[in-house]
Design a protein around this motif. Sequence first.
Motif, short mmCIF file in Angstrom:
data_model
loop_
_atom_site.label_atom_id
_atom_site.label_comp_id
_atom_site.label_asym_id
_atom_site.label_seq_id
_atom_site.Cartn_x
_atom_site.Cartn_y
_atom_site.Cartn_z
N LEU A 167 0.84 -1.20 0.00
CA LEU A 167 0.00 0.00 0.00
C LEU A 167 0.87 1.24 0.00
CD1 LEU A 167 -2.89 1.23 0.33
CD2 LEU A 167 -2.52 1.10 2.80
N ASP A 168 0.76 2.04 -1.05
CA ASP A 168 1.53 3.28 -1.19
C ASP A 168 0.53 4.44 -1.13
OD1 ASP A 168 3.21 5.35 -1.82
OD2 ASP A 168 3.91 4.52 -3.73
N TYR A 169 0.63 5.29 -0.11
CA TYR A 169 -0.34 6.36 0.07
C TYR A 169 0.36 7.62 0.57
CZ TYR A 169 0.05 5.13 5.02
OH TYR A 169 0.54 4.89 6.28
N ASN A 170 -0.32 8.76 0.48
CA ASN A 170 0.29 10.02 0.90
C ASN A 170 -0.63 10.85 1.76
OD1 ASN A 170 -1.54 10.89 -0.97
ND2 ASN A 170 -0.09 12.05 -2.23
N SER A 171 -1.55 10.19 2.48
CA SER A 171 -2.48 10.91 3.34
C SER A 171 -2.75 10.07 4.58
CB SER A 171 -3.79 11.18 2.59
OG SER A 171 -4.84 11.47 3.49
N THR A 173 7.76 9.51 -2.07
CA THR A 173 7.77 10.99 -2.10
C THR A 173 7.48 11.52 -3.49
OG1 THR A 173 10.17 10.91 -2.42
CG2 THR A 173 9.36 11.16 -0.15
N ASP A 174 7.87 10.78 -4.53
CA ASP A 174 7.64 11.20 -5.91
C ASP A 174 6.48 10.39 -6.48
OD1 ASP A 174 7.63 11.93 -8.53
OD2 ASP A 174 9.73 11.41 -8.94
N GLN A 175 5.31 11.04 -6.63
CA GLN A 175 4.13 10.33 -7.08
C GLN A 175 4.19 9.95 -8.57
OE1 GLN A 175 1.20 9.36 -5.04
NE2 GLN A 175 3.03 9.54 -3.77
N GLY A 176 5.18 10.46 -9.28
CA GLY A 176 5.33 10.08 -10.68
C GLY A 176 6.27 8.91 -10.88
N ASP A 177 6.90 8.45 -9.81
CA ASP A 177 7.90 7.38 -9.89
C ASP A 177 7.35 6.15 -9.17
OD1 ASP A 177 10.09 5.79 -10.01
OD2 ASP A 177 11.32 6.98 -8.65
N PHE A 178 7.24 5.05 -9.90
CA PHE A 178 6.68 3.82 -9.34
C PHE A 178 7.76 2.80 -8.97
CE2 PHE A 178 3.08 5.63 -11.53
CZ PHE A 178 2.00 5.32 -10.71
N SER A 179 9.03 3.20 -9.07
CA SER A 179 10.10 2.22 -8.88
C SER A 179 10.09 1.61 -7.49
CB SER A 179 11.46 2.88 -9.16
OG SER A 179 11.65 4.00 -8.32
N GLU A 180 9.84 2.40 -6.44
CA GLU A 180 9.83 1.85 -5.08
C GLU A 180 8.67 0.89 -4.88
OE1 GLU A 180 9.77 3.29 -0.36
OE2 GLU A 180 9.58 4.77 -1.98
N ARG A 198 -1.12 2.28 -5.51
CA ARG A 198 -0.81 3.65 -5.08
C ARG A 198 -2.10 4.46 -5.08
NH1 ARG A 198 3.90 6.83 -7.89
NH2 ARG A 198 5.05 5.72 -6.26
N LEU A 199 -2.35 5.14 -3.97
CA LEU A 199 -3.56 5.95 -3.82
C LEU A 199 -3.17 7.39 -3.62
CD1 LEU A 199 -5.31 3.63 -1.21
CD2 LEU A 199 -5.88 3.78 -3.63
N ASN A 210 -7.71 9.07 -7.40
CA ASN A 210 -6.83 8.50 -8.42
C ASN A 210 -6.04 7.36 -7.80
OD1 ASN A 210 -7.43 10.50 -10.50
ND2 ASN A 210 -6.30 11.94 -9.22
N TYR A 211 -5.88 6.31 -8.56
CA TYR A 211 -5.16 5.14 -8.04
C TYR A 211 -4.50 4.40 -9.19
CZ TYR A 211 -9.37 2.71 -9.65
OH TYR A 211 -10.39 2.23 -10.42
N THR A 212 -3.46 3.63 -8.87
CA THR A 212 -2.76 2.84 -9.87
C THR A 212 -2.40 1.48 -9.27
OG1 THR A 212 -1.79 4.86 -10.79
CG2 THR A 212 -0.79 2.77 -11.45
#
Length: 806
Positions: A555-559, A583-590, A605-606, A612-614
Motif C-alpha cells: 500500500l503506497d499512500y500520501n495521506s 515521495t515522488d508520485q510520478g515514480d513507481f520504482s519503489e 498507489r492511492l 486517483n489510483y494505480t
Amino acid sequence: MKAVIMAGGKGTRLRPLTSNLPKPMVPLLGRPCMEYIIDLLKKHGITEIAVTLQYLPKAIKNYFGDGSEFGVNIVYFDETTPLGTAGSVKNCEEFLDERFIVISGDALTDFNLQRAMDFHEISKASSTIVLHQVENPLEYGVVMTDENGRIVRFLEKPTWSEVFSDTVNTGIYILEPSVLTKFERNVEFDFSKDLFPMLLSEGSKMAGYIAEGYWSDIGSLEVYRQTQFDMLDGKVEIDIKAHQLTPGLFVEEDVKIEDLSSIQPPTFIGRGTYVEKGSQLGGYTILGRHNMVKEGAILCRSIFWDHNYLGLKSEFNGVTVCRRSFIEEGSQLFEGVIMGDDCRIGANSHIKPGVKIWPDKDVDANSTVHTSLIWGARAAKSLFGAHSIKGIPNIDITPDFATRLASAMATVFKTGGTVGLSACSHPFSQLIKLAMMTGLQASGVHTIDFGTTISAATRFGVRVNQADGGIHISTDEGKDGFATIEVLDHLGIPISKSVERKIENSYWQEDFVRETVNKLGNNRFNPTVAEDYIAALKREIIVDKVSSSRFTLVLDYNSMVLGTTAMSLLSSLGCKIIQIRSTDQGDFSELIETVKKNRADLGIRLDKDARNYTFVTDEGKVISNDLTIALHLLIHSRSSKTVPFQLGIPVSAPKEIEFLAQKLSTKVIRTKESPREMMEVAREQKFQPLFDGLYSMVKVIGFLAENGLVLSQTLRGLPSFHMARQAVFCDWKNKGKVMRMMMEETKGKQVELLDGIKVYDQDGWVLIMPDIELPHFRVITQGASKEIASLLAQNYVEKIQKYQMV
C-alpha cells in the motif's frame, strides 16, 4: 432595412456600475455605449430603429427620446416580464415588416454592416449570424460553418474541450421577418439556445458571416475598462467627439487645465472638468463631465464618470468611479477598485485592490477598506477547475472565502436543505469545514458533519443520508500543498457545470440569503460514515475467501486519513499489508521493487483521497488507466447484481474497451473526460469504480481470491492496445485559434467532437484536448503499435506548435 437594438440587459457582472444605470447607458469616453451603435447603424443607412427595454427603461428613453436628435427614428418596446433575446424581438413584430438587423446596445463594434447585409442577400439564408474571431471563446457561443459559410453547429458557452473554433456569435443577426413566425409571442425564447438550434434542426438555411474589425462585448469590469483604452489607442473606428489638443489628448469644450504639461496621453477629459495645477494625469486617464481634480492628485489608468471630486494629494491607480462621489484629500484607491454613485471617502483612507463599493456608501476618514461594502461584483477567473475548487491555503482559500462560498452554495441547496460535510485530518481542512458549516447554517441549510474521512466515504454518506449535496475538503501535506473543496450533488457526484455557474454568480455578486434566527440551519454529527463505508465495501465481496487466501498487498499512500481507512479495511479482510509512502508520485520504482521483493499479490498507489489510483501486478507491471477500465469490466461481468453494471468511459479510452464490454455483456457509454460526466453514467451503482481506489482495490482482491487467480495471469486474457500521451504548451490566447486551425486541417477526415477534437485515420486516432486549467494541450493517440501511436502524437504536437506561430 430596419434595426432592433437590444437594450434590456441588467449588466449584473458590471455592478456597481449598473446599479443605477442600464448596461447600454454605461459611458464610453463620455457617451453611452448605445450611442455608438446608433452611429454605426446610421452610417450604414439604417435609421428606422426599434429598441427593446426592460431594466431601468426611463434612463434610455430620457436620453435618446424619439431619436431625432441623433438623426434616426426610435420606437420603444417594453418588456414587463423577461422574454429572452428572441422573445423580445418577437415583441417588436408589427414594426419588423421587412428584412432587419438585430444588434446589442451594450457592445462596441466598427463592423462593416453593409458587407454582412450583402453576404446575407447572396447566401439566400433566412438568417445570418455575424461572427468574429476572438482569443478566448469561453464566454461566447461558438459557431461552426462549412466552406460555403453555412452554419453546421452551435455551442453555447463551451468548455475548452468543446472549443472547436475561435469564431463566436457576436449577437448581431440579419433576419427575414418569417423567422419570427416560428415561435409564439409572450413566451421566453432565446436566439442561441432555442431559435437557432430549431432552425438548424429543421434544415432552414442559416449563414455565418465572419466580420473583420473591432468588437467588444462589454460583459465584465475588466473588458469595460480595456474597451475605452482601445478607443484611445485608435483600435476601433469610432468618432470621439472631442478636440484633440495634442496627439492622444482628447478634450471636450469648457475644460479648464491649469498645467497642460502634467497630462500624459492618451487621455480623455469631458466638458466642464477642472484640473488644477500640481495634479498629474497619467496615460489612459478618462474623466467624464464636470469633475474636479485638486492640486497634487495623481491619476493613472483610471476612469471617472461625471461630477466627482478628487481631493488634494489623492491617488488613483487602475480604478473606476461612477458619478457624484466625493473623495477627500490624501485618500488612495488601488488597482481594481470600483465605486458606485454618490459615495464619500473620508480623508487619508485606503481602499485596497479589488474592493467594490456600492452606491451611497460612506467611508470614515483614516479607514482602510479590505473587502467590498455591502455587495460586490467581481469579474475574475472561475472558482471551479476541472472538478473542484483548488487554491493555496490561507491565501486563495481562507475561512472568510469559505464562509462566503458556502453562503453562495446555499442559493443552490435552498433553505431547509441538508448538506453533508467532511474533511481530511489536516487542521486547515478542519477549519475550512467549520467555516463552511457556518455559512450554510446562517443561510438556513442544515448540515451533517461526517467527521474526518476521504471523499469516497463522503459520496457514500450523501447517498445513504439522502442529503441534498455534499462538501469534502482536503489539504495536501507539506508546506507547499493545495487545499481542495469538492462539491457534490444529491447522488454524491460532482455538481454539474450549470450549478457551478450558479454558485459562481452568487459568490461574485454576494447575492446571499441570510435567514432569520428562527430559520437557521442545524447541525448533527454522524461520525460513523467512514465505518459504514468500509462495511458496505466488504459486502461487495466474499470476505471469508479473502481471509483464507492470505493476500499480501503493498500500500503506497500520501495521506494519513486515507492510510488509516485503508489499513482498517485491509486488516479486517485478513490481508498482510506492507506500507510505503513514496515521495515522488510520478515514480513507481519503489512500489514495483517492494511488490517484487515481498512477492506480493498486488501493489496499489492511492492519492490523498483515493480518487486517483494505480495498480501494480504481482510481476511488477504498472497497470494503465485504460487497462484498469478493462479489468473492471471483467470483474463486474461476473458479479450478480440487481442493478445492471454500466460504466462511463472517457472519449480517450481505446476502442477495444467497447468490444470487450459487448463480449462480457456489460455496458459502456462514451463521455467527456470530466469526472462528473463519467460518474453520471454509473449513478445507480453504490460506488464509482473509476474514482474510488478503495472500492476498486476491494473488488480486485475479492475477484482474485474468489476465483483463485493471480493478477498478471488475469490481465493476459484482456485485450492489448497501444496508446501515447503528450502535453504541449499553448498560451491561453492562442487556444481558440489552434482549435479553429485544427478543425480546418481535419476537413474531409472522420472527426468526432464529443470532447476535444478526435480525428480518425488509417493509422489509428488522435484526440486533441485543450486543458481546462493549464496553458497546454493534451494529445492522446492510439495506433497499431506503440511506435505508430508515438509518431502520430508527435505529428500533432508539431502541428499545435506551428499553429501558434501563425
